[in-house]
Design a protein around this motif. Structure first.
Motif, PDB file in Angstrom:
ATOM      1  N   ASN A   2       0.843  -1.202   0.000  1.00 35.93           N
ATOM      2  CA  ASN A   2       0.000   0.000   0.000  1.00 35.93           C
ATOM      3  C   ASN A   2       0.875   1.247   0.000  1.00 35.93           C
ATOM      4  OD1 ASN A   2       0.711   0.734   2.615  1.00 35.93           O
ATOM      5  ND2 ASN A   2      -1.014  -0.302   3.557  1.00 35.93           N
ATOM      6  N   ALA A   3       0.303   2.342  -0.267  1.00 38.30           N
ATOM      7  CA  ALA A   3       0.999   3.615  -0.451  1.00 38.30           C
ATOM      8  C   ALA A   3       1.723   4.062   0.816  1.00 38.30           C
ATOM      9  CB  ALA A   3       0.030   4.689  -0.911  1.00 38.30           C
ATOM     10  N   SER A   4       1.142   3.802   1.989  1.00 39.17           N
ATOM     11  CA  SER A   4       1.789   4.235   3.231  1.00 39.17           C
ATOM     12  C   SER A   4       3.053   3.414   3.504  1.00 39.17           C
ATOM     13  CB  SER A   4       0.815   4.129   4.405  1.00 39.17           C
ATOM     14  OG  SER A   4       0.405   2.780   4.583  1.00 39.17           O
ATOM     15  N   ALA A   5       3.075   2.138   3.134  1.00 37.77           N
ATOM     16  CA  ALA A   5       4.261   1.308   3.324  1.00 37.77           C
ATOM     17  C   ALA A   5       5.382   1.770   2.393  1.00 37.77           C
ATOM     18  CB  ALA A   5       3.927  -0.160   3.075  1.00 37.77           C
ATOM     19  N   ILE A   6       5.011   2.106   1.157  1.00 40.03           N
ATOM     20  CA  ILE A   6       6.014   2.598   0.206  1.00 40.03           C
ATOM     21  C   ILE A   6       6.586   3.928   0.682  1.00 40.03           C
ATOM     22  CG2 ILE A   6       6.343   3.473  -2.138  1.00 40.03           C
ATOM     23  CD1 ILE A   6       4.379   1.327  -3.061  1.00 40.03           C
ATOM     24  N   SER A   7       5.737   4.797   1.208  1.00 38.25           N
ATOM     25  CA  SER A   7       6.194   6.085   1.725  1.00 38.25           C
ATOM     26  C   SER A   7       7.115   5.890   2.925  1.00 38.25           C
ATOM     27  CB  SER A   7       5.009   6.961   2.132  1.00 38.25           C
ATOM     28  OG  SER A   7       4.256   7.306   1.010  1.00 38.25           O
ATOM     29  N   ALA A   8       6.752   4.975   3.815  1.00 35.46           N
ATOM     30  CA  ALA A   8       7.568   4.710   5.000  1.00 35.46           C
ATOM     31  C   ALA A   8       8.923   4.113   4.591  1.00 35.46           C
ATOM     32  CB  ALA A   8       6.842   3.762   5.942  1.00 35.46           C
ATOM     33  N   LEU A   9       8.892   3.166   3.632  1.00 33.13           N
ATOM     34  CA  LEU A   9      10.128   2.560   3.153  1.00 33.13           C
ATOM     35  C   LEU A   9      11.024   3.599   2.482  1.00 33.13           C
ATOM     36  CD1 LEU A   9      11.729  -0.054   2.842  1.00 33.13           C
ATOM     37  CD2 LEU A   9      10.530  -0.435   0.689  1.00 33.13           C
ATOM     38  N   ALA A  10      10.432   4.469   1.691  1.00 31.80           N
ATOM     39  CA  ALA A  10      11.197   5.536   1.038  1.00 31.80           C
ATOM     40  C   ALA A  10      11.814   6.475   2.069  1.00 31.80           C
ATOM     41  CB  ALA A  10      10.310   6.309   0.069  1.00 31.80           C
ATOM     42  N   ALA A  11      11.070   6.775   3.110  1.00 25.77           N
ATOM     43  CA  ALA A  11      11.586   7.644   4.173  1.00 25.77           C
ATOM     44  C   ALA A  11      12.750   6.973   4.901  1.00 25.77           C
ATOM     45  CB  ALA A  11      10.478   8.002   5.148  1.00 25.77           C
ATOM     46  N   LEU A  12      12.621   5.685   5.189  1.00 26.46           N
ATOM     47  CA  LEU A  12      13.685   4.956   5.865  1.00 26.46           C
ATOM     48  C   LEU A  12      14.948   4.869   4.992  1.00 26.46           C
ATOM     49  CD1 LEU A  12      11.767   2.037   7.591  1.00 26.46           C
ATOM     50  CD2 LEU A  12      12.986   3.906   8.690  1.00 26.46           C
ATOM     51  N   VAL A  13      14.769   4.564   3.711  1.00 20.78           N
ATOM     52  CA  VAL A  13      15.908   4.500   2.805  1.00 20.78           C
ATOM     53  C   VAL A  13      16.567   5.872   2.680  1.00 20.78           C
ATOM     54  CG1 VAL A  13      16.585   4.098   0.405  1.00 20.78           C
ATOM     55  CG2 VAL A  13      15.089   2.476   1.552  1.00 20.78           C
ATOM     56  N   GLY A  14      15.785   6.908   2.578  1.00 24.50           N
ATOM     57  CA  GLY A  14      16.326   8.268   2.501  1.00 24.50           C
ATOM     58  C   GLY A  14      17.089   8.645   3.757  1.00 24.50           C
ATOM     59  N   ALA A  15      16.539   8.290   4.917  1.00 21.67           N
ATOM     60  CA  ALA A  15      17.229   8.574   6.180  1.00 21.67           C
ATOM     61  C   ALA A  15      18.528   7.793   6.277  1.00 21.67           C
ATOM     62  CB  ALA A  15      16.323   8.254   7.360  1.00 21.67           C
ATOM     63  N   ALA A  16      18.514   6.531   5.829  1.00 18.03           N
ATOM     64  CA  ALA A  16      19.718   5.709   5.868  1.00 18.03           C
ATOM     65  C   ALA A  16      20.790   6.285   4.942  1.00 18.03           C
ATOM     66  CB  ALA A  16      19.396   4.276   5.474  1.00 18.03           C
ATOM     67  N   ILE A  17      20.384   6.673   3.747  1.00 16.33           N
ATOM     68  CA  ILE A  17      21.342   7.259   2.806  1.00 16.33           C
ATOM     69  C   ILE A  17      21.888   8.573   3.353  1.00 16.33           C
ATOM     70  CG2 ILE A  17      21.574   8.317   0.522  1.00 16.33           C
ATOM     71  CD1 ILE A  17      19.673   6.126  -0.514  1.00 16.33           C
ATOM     72  N   GLY A  18      21.036   9.395   3.903  1.00 12.33           N
ATOM     73  CA  GLY A  18      21.483  10.663   4.490  1.00 12.33           C
ATOM     74  C   GLY A  18      22.429  10.442   5.652  1.00 12.33           C
ATOM     75  N   GLY A  19      22.122   9.478   6.517  1.00 14.98           N
ATOM     76  CA  GLY A  19      22.994   9.167   7.653  1.00 14.98           C
ATOM     77  C   GLY A  19      24.327   8.619   7.195  1.00 14.98           C
ATOM     78  N   LEU A  20      24.287   7.731   6.210  1.00 14.62           N
ATOM     79  CA  LEU A  20      25.516   7.153   5.674  1.00 14.62           C
ATOM     80  C   LEU A  20      26.383   8.226   5.026  1.00 14.62           C
ATOM     81  CD1 LEU A  20      27.134   4.580   5.201  1.00 14.62           C
ATOM     82  CD2 LEU A  20      25.871   4.271   3.071  1.00 14.62           C
ATOM     83  N   THR A  21      25.752   9.128   4.302  1.00 17.24           N
ATOM     84  CA  THR A  21      26.486  10.227   3.680  1.00 17.24           C
ATOM     85  C   THR A  21      27.145  11.099   4.743  1.00 17.24           C
ATOM     86  OG1 THR A  21      24.960  10.221   1.823  1.00 17.24           O
ATOM     87  CG2 THR A  21      26.282  12.202   2.119  1.00 17.24           C
ATOM     88  N   SER A  22      26.436  11.378   5.804  1.00 14.54           N
ATOM     89  CA  SER A  22      26.965  12.192   6.897  1.00 14.54           C
ATOM     90  C   SER A  22      28.147  11.502   7.575  1.00 14.54           C
ATOM     91  CB  SER A  22      25.862  12.474   7.911  1.00 14.54           C
ATOM     92  OG  SER A  22      26.366  13.188   9.000  1.00 14.54           O
ATOM     93  N   VAL A  23      28.014  10.202   7.832  1.00 11.91           N
ATOM     94  CA  VAL A  23      29.099   9.448   8.467  1.00 11.91           C
ATOM     95  C   VAL A  23      30.315   9.413   7.546  1.00 11.91           C
ATOM     96  CG1 VAL A  23      29.804   7.122   9.162  1.00 11.91           C
ATOM     97  CG2 VAL A  23      27.638   8.057   9.957  1.00 11.91           C
TER      98      VAL A  23
END
Length: 149
Positions: A2-23
């Protein structure tokens, strides 16, 4: 999905990429800083060693010009500095320091010089046994400074 799961997954992936970039950025910055600090420390260490070597070599050479009996403690101290250069410095610097040590020992084996002979050596430049060493050190420092940039 469903759309909310895709949005949540996209948010998690974005946060992970942002955190990894920062580290990764922090790690690279820290590594660059540590390398620059190490090079600065190494440069300072070499400057201190070369300064002490030049002073000791000059004192030994002056003593050798005037005496046939060597100052063994001073020669031992000089060769200790040469050995330290073999460990830390470029091959050219260590080799040139060794040449100076040998010239000093050879000078002890030569007849003592009179003041007039020393004056003549000053006039023709033959008294300067440290000139090439200084040039090689200058080239090494230029190379180290280029690595800092």
């Amino acid at each position: 999905m469903n759309a909310s799961a895709i949005s949540a997954l996209a948010a998690l992936v974005g946060a992970a990429i942002g955190g990894l970039t920062s580290v990764l950025a922090s790690w690279l910055t820290q590594r660059t800083h540590v390398r620059a600090e190490w090079l600065t420390h190494d440069l300072t260490w070499r400057q201190d060693l070369y300064k002490a070597f030049i002073e000791d070599a000059t004192n030994c050479y002056v003593h050798a010009l005037q005496h046939s009996e060597p100052d063994l403690a001073a020669l031992g101290n000089l060769y200790a500095k040469i050995s330290r250069m073999r460990v830390q410095s470029s091959r050219q610097v260590a080799d040139e320091a060794d040449v100076i040590g040998r010239k000093i020992v050879d000078t002890y084996l030569a007849p003592d010089k009179t003041f007039i002979q020393i004056h003549e050596m000053l006039a023709d430049g033959s008294i300067d046994i440290l000139g090439k060493f200084s040039d090689v050190c200058r080239a090494e420092f230029a190379s180290l400074r280029a690595q800092q940039i």
